[in-house]
Design a protein around this motif. Structure first.
Motif, mmCIF file in Angstrom:
data_model
loop_
_atom_site.group_PDB
_atom_site.id
_atom_site.type_symbol
_atom_site.label_atom_id
_atom_site.label_comp_id
_atom_site.label_asym_id
_atom_site.label_seq_id
_atom_site.Cartn_x
_atom_site.Cartn_y
_atom_site.Cartn_z
ATOM 1 N N ARG A 175 3.536 -10.874 13.247
ATOM 2 C CA ARG A 175 3.039 -12.038 13.920
ATOM 3 C C ARG A 175 3.140 -13.364 13.366
ATOM 4 N NH1 ARG A 175 -2.762 -11.951 15.805
ATOM 5 N NH2 ARG A 175 -2.634 -9.531 15.857
ATOM 6 N N LEU A 176 3.570 -13.636 12.118
ATOM 7 C CA LEU A 176 3.516 -14.847 11.652
ATOM 8 C C LEU A 176 5.022 -15.447 11.520
ATOM 9 C CD1 LEU A 176 0.336 -14.985 9.144
ATOM 10 C CD2 LEU A 176 0.457 -15.698 11.506
ATOM 11 N N GLY A 177 5.973 -14.491 11.809
ATOM 12 C CA GLY A 177 7.280 -14.774 11.860
ATOM 13 C C GLY A 177 8.023 -14.998 10.264
ATOM 14 N N VAL A 178 7.659 -14.320 9.595
ATOM 15 C CA VAL A 178 8.151 -14.442 8.218
ATOM 16 C C VAL A 178 8.734 -12.830 7.759
ATOM 17 C CG1 VAL A 178 6.866 -16.335 7.597
ATOM 18 C CG2 VAL A 178 6.081 -14.016 6.908
ATOM 19 N N PRO A 179 9.816 -12.777 6.806
ATOM 20 C CA PRO A 179 10.378 -11.635 6.312
ATOM 21 C C PRO A 179 9.128 -10.923 5.512
ATOM 22 C CG PRO A 179 11.737 -13.333 5.609
ATOM 23 C CD PRO A 179 10.472 -14.267 6.369
ATOM 24 N N LEU A 180 9.230 -9.511 5.506
ATOM 25 C CA LEU A 180 8.147 -8.737 4.821
ATOM 26 C C LEU A 180 7.925 -9.124 3.604
ATOM 27 C CD1 LEU A 180 6.460 -6.476 5.075
ATOM 28 C CD2 LEU A 180 8.423 -4.881 4.481
ATOM 29 N N GLY A 181 9.181 -9.209 2.677
ATOM 30 C CA GLY A 181 9.019 -9.622 1.447
ATOM 31 C C GLY A 181 8.314 -10.865 1.301
ATOM 32 N N THR A 182 8.456 -11.927 1.900
ATOM 33 C CA THR A 182 7.833 -13.349 1.895
ATOM 34 C C THR A 182 6.321 -13.045 2.078
ATOM 35 O OG1 THR A 182 9.711 -14.219 2.958
ATOM 36 C CG2 THR A 182 7.663 -15.645 2.746
ATOM 37 N N MET A 183 6.088 -12.065 3.063
ATOM 38 C CA MET A 183 4.654 -11.919 3.355
ATOM 39 C C MET A 183 4.197 -11.130 2.371
ATOM 40 S SD MET A 183 2.064 -12.176 5.181
ATOM 41 C CE MET A 183 2.537 -12.974 6.630
ATOM 42 N N LYS A 184 4.707 -10.175 1.532
ATOM 43 C CA LYS A 184 4.176 -9.464 0.516
ATOM 44 C C LYS A 184 3.840 -10.507 -0.758
ATOM 45 C CE LYS A 184 5.175 -4.904 1.262
ATOM 46 N NZ LYS A 184 6.043 -3.456 0.875
ATOM 47 N N SER A 185 4.451 -11.509 -0.760
ATOM 48 C CA SER A 185 4.182 -12.406 -1.824
ATOM 49 C C SER A 185 3.488 -13.424 -1.610
ATOM 50 C CB SER A 185 5.808 -12.900 -2.423
ATOM 51 O OG SER A 185 5.963 -14.179 -1.804
ATOM 52 N N TRP A 186 3.138 -13.782 -0.447
ATOM 53 C CA TRP A 186 2.190 -14.686 -0.040
ATOM 54 C C TRP A 186 0.750 -14.083 -0.182
ATOM 55 C CZ3 TRP A 186 3.283 -16.971 5.624
ATOM 56 C CH2 TRP A 186 4.193 -17.890 5.552
ATOM 57 N N ILE A 187 0.560 -12.826 0.250
ATOM 58 C CA ILE A 187 -0.699 -12.442 0.181
ATOM 59 C C ILE A 187 -0.885 -12.140 -1.623
ATOM 60 C CG2 ILE A 187 -1.778 -9.949 0.601
ATOM 61 C CD1 ILE A 187 -1.524 -10.904 2.982
ATOM 62 N N ARG A 188 0.124 -11.592 -2.098
ATOM 63 C CA ARG A 188 -0.366 -11.372 -3.534
ATOM 64 C C ARG A 188 -0.614 -12.607 -4.349
ATOM 65 N NH1 ARG A 188 4.094 -8.516 -4.826
ATOM 66 N NH2 ARG A 188 5.255 -10.347 -5.553
ATOM 67 N N ARG A 189 0.072 -13.730 -4.055
ATOM 68 C CA ARG A 189 -0.204 -15.112 -4.587
ATOM 69 C C ARG A 189 -1.497 -15.604 -4.069
ATOM 70 N NH1 ARG A 189 5.299 -17.785 -4.276
ATOM 71 N NH2 ARG A 189 6.659 -16.323 -5.171
ATOM 72 N N SER A 190 -1.906 -15.394 -2.753
ATOM 73 C CA SER A 190 -3.176 -15.970 -2.296
ATOM 74 C C SER A 190 -4.068 -15.241 -2.670
ATOM 75 C CB SER A 190 -3.046 -15.818 -0.731
ATOM 76 O OG SER A 190 -1.846 -16.577 -0.296
ATOM 77 N N LEU A 191 -4.072 -13.867 -2.906
ATOM 78 C CA LEU A 191 -5.306 -13.346 -3.449
ATOM 79 C C LEU A 191 -5.396 -13.538 -4.929
ATOM 80 C CD1 LEU A 191 -4.900 -9.863 -1.784
ATOM 81 C CD2 LEU A 191 -6.418 -11.224 -1.338
ATOM 82 N N ALA A 192 -4.497 -13.631 -5.664
ATOM 83 C CA ALA A 192 -4.482 -14.269 -7.066
ATOM 84 C C ALA A 192 -5.238 -15.575 -6.936
ATOM 85 C CB ALA A 192 -3.227 -14.230 -7.730
ATOM 86 N N ALA A 193 -4.945 -16.633 -6.151
ATOM 87 C CA ALA A 193 -5.346 -17.975 -6.256
ATOM 88 C C ALA A 193 -6.989 -17.711 -5.678
ATOM 89 C CB ALA A 193 -4.714 -18.478 -5.204
ATOM 90 N N LEU A 194 -7.249 -16.784 -4.827
ATOM 91 C CA LEU A 194 -8.494 -16.776 -4.439
ATOM 92 C C LEU A 194 -9.632 -16.300 -5.593
ATOM 93 C CD1 LEU A 194 -9.239 -14.942 -1.030
ATOM 94 C CD2 LEU A 194 -9.794 -17.266 -1.725
ATOM 95 N N ARG A 195 -8.973 -15.226 -6.273
ATOM 96 C CA ARG A 195 -9.661 -14.810 -7.313
ATOM 97 C C ARG A 195 -10.069 -15.938 -8.565
ATOM 98 N NH1 ARG A 195 -8.077 -11.832 -11.876
ATOM 99 N NH2 ARG A 195 -6.081 -11.927 -11.584
ATOM 100 N N GLU A 196 -8.771 -16.623 -8.626
ATOM 101 C CA GLU A 196 -8.937 -17.600 -9.766
ATOM 102 C C GLU A 196 -10.073 -18.767 -9.324
ATOM 103 O OE1 GLU A 196 -8.268 -18.687 -13.347
ATOM 104 O OE2 GLU A 196 -7.209 -16.772 -12.373
ATOM 105 N N CYS A 197 -9.861 -19.124 -7.977
ATOM 106 C CA CYS A 197 -10.720 -20.309 -7.687
ATOM 107 C C CYS A 197 -12.215 -19.762 -7.376
ATOM 108 C CB CYS A 197 -10.120 -20.543 -6.061
ATOM 109 S SG CYS A 197 -11.151 -21.632 -5.273
ATOM 110 N N MET A 198 -12.399 -18.361 -7.159
ATOM 111 C CA MET A 198 -13.817 -17.995 -7.239
ATOM 112 C C MET A 198 -14.476 -17.659 -8.439
ATOM 113 S SD MET A 198 -13.740 -16.166 -3.404
ATOM 114 C CE MET A 198 -15.612 -15.961 -3.273
ATOM 115 N N ARG A 199 -13.846 -17.683 -9.440
ATOM 116 C CA ARG A 199 -14.437 -17.153 -10.704
ATOM 117 C C ARG A 199 -15.710 -17.636 -11.039
ATOM 118 N NH1 ARG A 199 -11.044 -14.477 -14.632
ATOM 119 N NH2 ARG A 199 -9.161 -14.252 -13.999
#
Lengths: 148, 243
Positions: free
Chosen positions: A124-148
């Motif tokens: 849907r967003l036009g990026v390679p699967l590996g890129t998407m996986k790492s985006w998601i992983r990092r974004s979720l980690a950033a969210l957790r950090e931010c919402m601490r």
């Protein structure tokens, strides 16, 4: 509840199925409810989401795509930003989501709200699967950090 | 909690795991309290997103199905730690109750159900509210006879309700138009083969406003070839605010 299930499943009959199953499961598994942990409503929605995701990942996936492509599956993705706006101004989740890059924020929201998989998000967003996986992983980690 | 477990818990809650990882996460949730805790935290973090769903009122059928299915299932809490009835002093039996896990589970469940009823009730109200049209246009024929109504709702949706059977010659269709901007001209918002109630395709247009023109023209079965009305206007009307 039905609204949440509809966003994930898109078809009313399936969404009602998920709500129905949730009630039955809640009734049967009442013993697994631990009042000390989390609010009742969060728990209920967790069961509902789980059930709806199972339906989504299960036998019906192919049908869904066929039935709903013409009705603007693409267009629905545009709502990701509108969704953030519906969160309360004071919400920590909103503040932290807004700190993510827009396209990564969209990926997280589409995954949670519409139940898209890594592969579907990549398409849907036009990026390679590996890129998407790492985006998601990092974004979720950033969210957790931010919402601490 | 390893970073890998953190990721697993987060993606479990978001709903991104594949089958293998899903099983792995469920196994961990059953055995590892810190993993369970991480899941609960993620659920709490993201729960607000569930509240952004547009409420949808369940049909009566769904309720009666749930009710009848629940009737068939015995209440599950019955004989897990039965509270002893042999205790004489009320204070002591209260203490037993206080320490009784089933008791607290029931209290917790009652709370959850109360929240649920509230959520459903609010949803029903909101839906009902959303069903009150804020703007109404009565479409009149050339002879000034009311032939259809357009209702525009607070959530931005709109529908057409015909009041009169409209004769449609074979190979032709009724096309519904609205004029919200004179500069842009009429925009097609629906095509029907015969007079019936339909939702109008206004989601890509600015919100319907007062005094906005709606009209129905007779067009070829596949709709106007030019994107503008080509056939005769069968009826038209402008919106007024509903009181």
């Amino acid at each position: 509840m039905l609204g949440v299930a509809m966003r994930l499943l898109r078809r009313r009959a399936l969404a009602e199925e998920a709500v129905h199953d949730t009630f039955v499961q809640v009734w049967q598994n009442a013993a697994s409810f631990d009042p000390a942990r989390g609010e009742g409503l969060t728990w209920l929605y967790a069961i509902l989401r789980n059930r709806a995701l199972n339906i989504l990942r299960g036998e019906t996936r192919t049908d869904l795509v066929n039935d709903f492509e013409p009705m603007g599956l693409e267009a629905s993705g545009e709502d990701a930003e509108a969704l953030v706006v519906r969160l309360s101004d004071a919400s920590a989740l909103r503040r932290c989501l807004e700190r993510l890059e827009p396209v990564r924020r969209k990926a997280i929201l589409l995954a949670y709200v519409e139940g898209l998989s890594h592969g579907e998000l990549a398409g849907r967003l036009g990026v390679p699967l590996g890129t998407m996986k790492s985006w998601i992983r990092r974004s979720l980690a950033a969210l957790r950090e931010c919402m601490r | 909690m390893t970073p890998e477990h953190e990721r697993l818990a987060a993606e479990y809650v978001v709903g991104l795991l594949d089958d293998d990882e899903q099983r792995n996460a469920e196994r961990l949730a059953g055995s590892d309290p810190s993993f369970q805790e991480a899941i609960a935290q993620w659920q709490a973090r993201l729960a607000e997103l569930d509240a952004t769903a547009t409420p949808v009122a369940p049909g009566d059928q769904l309720w009666s199905r749930i009710e009848s299915d629940l009737d068939g299932i015995p209440a599950p809490l019955r004989d897990e730690h039965p509270v002893s009835f042999a205790i004489p002093s009320p204070r002591a039996s209260f203490a037993v109750l206080w320490r009784s896990l089933p008791f607290w589970r029931i209290v917790g469940m009652a709370g959850a159900f109360a929240s649920l009823l509230l959520a459903v009730g609010v949803g029903l109200l909101a839906t009902r509210e959303a069903r009150e049209p804020v703007l109404i246009a009565v479409l009149l024929t050339e002879q000034n006879r009311p032939a259809a109504v357009v209702n525009a709702f607070a959530n931005g949706s709109a529908e057409l309700i015909p009041l009169d059977a409209i004769p449609v010659p074979p190979g032709r269709a009724l096309e519904i138009w609205t004029l919200w901007d004179r500069a842009r001209g009429p925009v097609s918002i629906g095509l029907i083969d015969r007079a019936r109630t339909v939702p109008l395709n206004v989601s890509n247009l600015p919100r319907t406003g007062p005094n906005q023109l709606f009209e129905i023209t007779l067009e070829p079965a596949t709709g106007s070839p030019t994107g503008r009305p080509t056939g005769p206007v069968l009826m038209k009307g402008t919106t007024s605010t509903a009181l």
